[in-house]
Design a protein around this motif. Sequence first.
Motif, PDB file in Angstrom:
ATOM      1  N   ALA A  87       0.671  -0.631   0.004  1.00  0.00           N
ATOM      2  CA  ALA A  87       0.030  -0.088   0.118  1.00  0.00           C
ATOM      3  C   ALA A  87       1.159   1.413   0.050  1.00  0.00           C
ATOM      4  O   ALA A  87       0.502   2.559  -0.679  1.00  0.00           O
ATOM      5  CB  ALA A  87      -0.895   0.374   1.019  1.00  0.00           C
ATOM      6  N   ASP A  88       2.058   1.199   0.802  1.00  0.00           N
ATOM      7  CA  ASP A  88       3.015   2.475   0.607  1.00  0.00           C
ATOM      8  C   ASP A  88       4.024   2.856  -0.628  1.00  0.00           C
ATOM      9  O   ASP A  88       3.544   4.292  -0.864  1.00  0.00           O
ATOM     10  CB  ASP A  88       3.873   1.798   1.857  1.00  0.00           C
ATOM     11  CG  ASP A  88       3.653   2.329   3.283  1.00  0.00           C
ATOM     12  OD1 ASP A  88       2.212   2.426   3.642  1.00  0.00           O
ATOM     13  OD2 ASP A  88       3.697   1.064   3.870  1.00  0.00           O
ATOM     14  N   ILE A  89       4.260   1.481  -1.326  1.00  0.00           N
ATOM     15  CA  ILE A  89       5.041   1.231  -2.632  1.00  0.00           C
ATOM     16  C   ILE A  89       3.436   2.528  -3.488  1.00  0.00           C
ATOM     17  O   ILE A  89       4.104   2.893  -3.961  1.00  0.00           O
ATOM     18  CB  ILE A  89       5.463  -0.271  -3.133  1.00  0.00           C
ATOM     19  CG1 ILE A  89       6.098  -0.125  -1.507  1.00  0.00           C
ATOM     20  CG2 ILE A  89       5.929   0.407  -3.978  1.00  0.00           C
ATOM     21  CD1 ILE A  89       7.543   0.319  -2.327  1.00  0.00           C
ATOM     22  N   GLU A  90       2.277   1.540  -3.783  1.00  0.00           N
ATOM     23  CA  GLU A  90       1.182   2.027  -4.366  1.00  0.00           C
ATOM     24  C   GLU A  90       1.238   3.703  -4.513  1.00  0.00           C
ATOM     25  O   GLU A  90       1.410   4.007  -5.442  1.00  0.00           O
ATOM     26  CB  GLU A  90       0.353   1.667  -4.562  1.00  0.00           C
ATOM     27  CG  GLU A  90      -1.048   1.201  -5.431  1.00  0.00           C
ATOM     28  CD  GLU A  90      -2.315   0.672  -4.842  1.00  0.00           C
ATOM     29  OE1 GLU A  90      -3.230   0.011  -5.978  1.00  0.00           O
ATOM     30  OE2 GLU A  90      -2.286   0.514  -3.710  1.00  0.00           O
ATOM     31  N   ARG A  91       1.070   4.009  -3.119  1.00  0.00           N
ATOM     32  CA  ARG A  91       0.463   5.396  -2.939  1.00  0.00           C
ATOM     33  C   ARG A  91       1.686   6.078  -3.468  1.00  0.00           C
ATOM     34  O   ARG A  91       1.428   7.039  -4.188  1.00  0.00           O
ATOM     35  CB  ARG A  91       0.814   5.538  -0.983  1.00  0.00           C
ATOM     36  CG  ARG A  91      -0.457   6.844  -1.135  1.00  0.00           C
ATOM     37  CD  ARG A  91      -0.847   6.846   0.341  1.00  0.00           C
ATOM     38  NE  ARG A  91      -1.490   6.066   1.052  1.00  0.00           N
ATOM     39  CZ  ARG A  91      -1.081   4.696   2.024  1.00  0.00           C
ATOM     40  NH1 ARG A  91       0.352   5.274   2.286  1.00  0.00           N
ATOM     41  NH2 ARG A  91      -1.642   3.864   2.418  1.00  0.00           N
ATOM     42  N   ALA A  92       2.643   6.114  -2.753  1.00  0.00           N
ATOM     43  CA  ALA A  92       3.629   6.445  -3.605  1.00  0.00           C
ATOM     44  C   ALA A  92       4.093   6.829  -5.598  1.00  0.00           C
ATOM     45  O   ALA A  92       4.460   7.835  -5.969  1.00  0.00           O
ATOM     46  CB  ALA A  92       5.597   5.782  -2.542  1.00  0.00           C
ATOM     47  N   PHE A  93       4.002   5.823  -5.079  1.00  0.00           N
ATOM     48  CA  PHE A  93       4.084   5.311  -7.280  1.00  0.00           C
ATOM     49  C   PHE A  93       2.761   6.574  -7.418  1.00  0.00           C
ATOM     50  O   PHE A  93       3.235   7.210  -8.742  1.00  0.00           O
ATOM     51  CB  PHE A  93       3.979   3.862  -7.858  1.00  0.00           C
ATOM     52  CG  PHE A  93       3.550   4.219  -8.945  1.00  0.00           C
ATOM     53  CD1 PHE A  93       5.052   4.308  -9.905  1.00  0.00           C
ATOM     54  CD2 PHE A  93       2.470   3.489  -9.871  1.00  0.00           C
ATOM     55  CE1 PHE A  93       4.249   3.705 -11.085  1.00  0.00           C
ATOM     56  CE2 PHE A  93       2.460   3.789 -11.193  1.00  0.00           C
ATOM     57  CZ  PHE A  93       3.653   3.611 -12.204  1.00  0.00           C
ATOM     58  N   LEU A  94       1.463   6.690  -7.513  1.00  0.00           N
ATOM     59  CA  LEU A  94       0.498   6.642  -7.867  1.00  0.00           C
ATOM     60  C   LEU A  94       0.996   8.643  -7.378  1.00  0.00           C
ATOM     61  O   LEU A  94       0.970   9.678  -7.870  1.00  0.00           O
ATOM     62  CB  LEU A  94      -0.900   7.025  -6.897  1.00  0.00           C
ATOM     63  CG  LEU A  94      -1.502   5.363  -7.813  1.00  0.00           C
ATOM     64  CD1 LEU A  94      -2.222   4.925  -6.826  1.00  0.00           C
ATOM     65  CD2 LEU A  94      -1.072   5.045  -8.590  1.00  0.00           C
ATOM     66  N   ARG A  95       0.923   9.203  -6.177  1.00  0.00           N
ATOM     67  CA  ARG A  95       1.461  10.362  -5.941  1.00  0.00           C
ATOM     68  C   ARG A  95       2.777  10.933  -6.991  1.00  0.00           C
ATOM     69  O   ARG A  95       2.335  11.863  -7.279  1.00  0.00           O
ATOM     70  CB  ARG A  95       2.045  10.933  -4.434  1.00  0.00           C
ATOM     71  CG  ARG A  95       1.957  11.856  -3.882  1.00  0.00           C
ATOM     72  CD  ARG A  95       2.666  11.817  -2.430  1.00  0.00           C
ATOM     73  NE  ARG A  95       1.490  11.405  -1.416  1.00  0.00           N
ATOM     74  CZ  ARG A  95       1.552  10.365  -1.022  1.00  0.00           C
ATOM     75  NH1 ARG A  95       2.776   9.838  -0.380  1.00  0.00           N
ATOM     76  NH2 ARG A  95       0.872  10.234  -0.292  1.00  0.00           N
ATOM     77  N   CYS A  96       4.004   9.993  -7.776  1.00  0.00           N
ATOM     78  CA  CYS A  96       4.716  10.626  -7.827  1.00  0.00           C
ATOM     79  C   CYS A  96       4.081  10.337  -9.653  1.00  0.00           C
ATOM     80  O   CYS A  96       4.281  11.795 -10.181  1.00  0.00           O
ATOM     81  CB  CYS A  96       5.706   9.581  -7.579  1.00  0.00           C
ATOM     82  SG  CYS A  96       7.022   9.728  -6.351  1.00  0.00           S
TER      83      CYS A  96
END
Length: 116
Positions: free
Chosen positions: A92-101
């Motif tokens: 979930a953290d990686i997904e959130r970071a990818f989407l934010r970037c």
Amino acid sequence: MKNTLKENRDFRRLYGRGRSAADRHLVVYTLRNRLGTNRLGITVGVKLGCAVQRNRVKRLIREAYRLHQHELKTGMDIVVVARRSAVEAGYADIERAFLRCAEKNGLKPKHSGVKA
């Protein structure tokens, strides 16, 4: 995944001329290509940990990309660089970071309804 970046010159081109967006766990570089399809490259440095940890981070990044590739603009080269904190991060953290970037780089429309 068929469309991947493998060549060192492609990575260097994105680092030099591409747009970048950083998050706690990831840095995403993007640059338009003329292929009409997206290409993904992933960088996880040796300093992040042993091969098991690095491969886990790569799998999480690939999965986040795979699930959201239909939301992204096409015709882009994308390089995702993992930071040290990505080793302890969950999906979930990686997904959130990818989407934010991706949103910061203009890869993804801001009104897509996905919480970043």
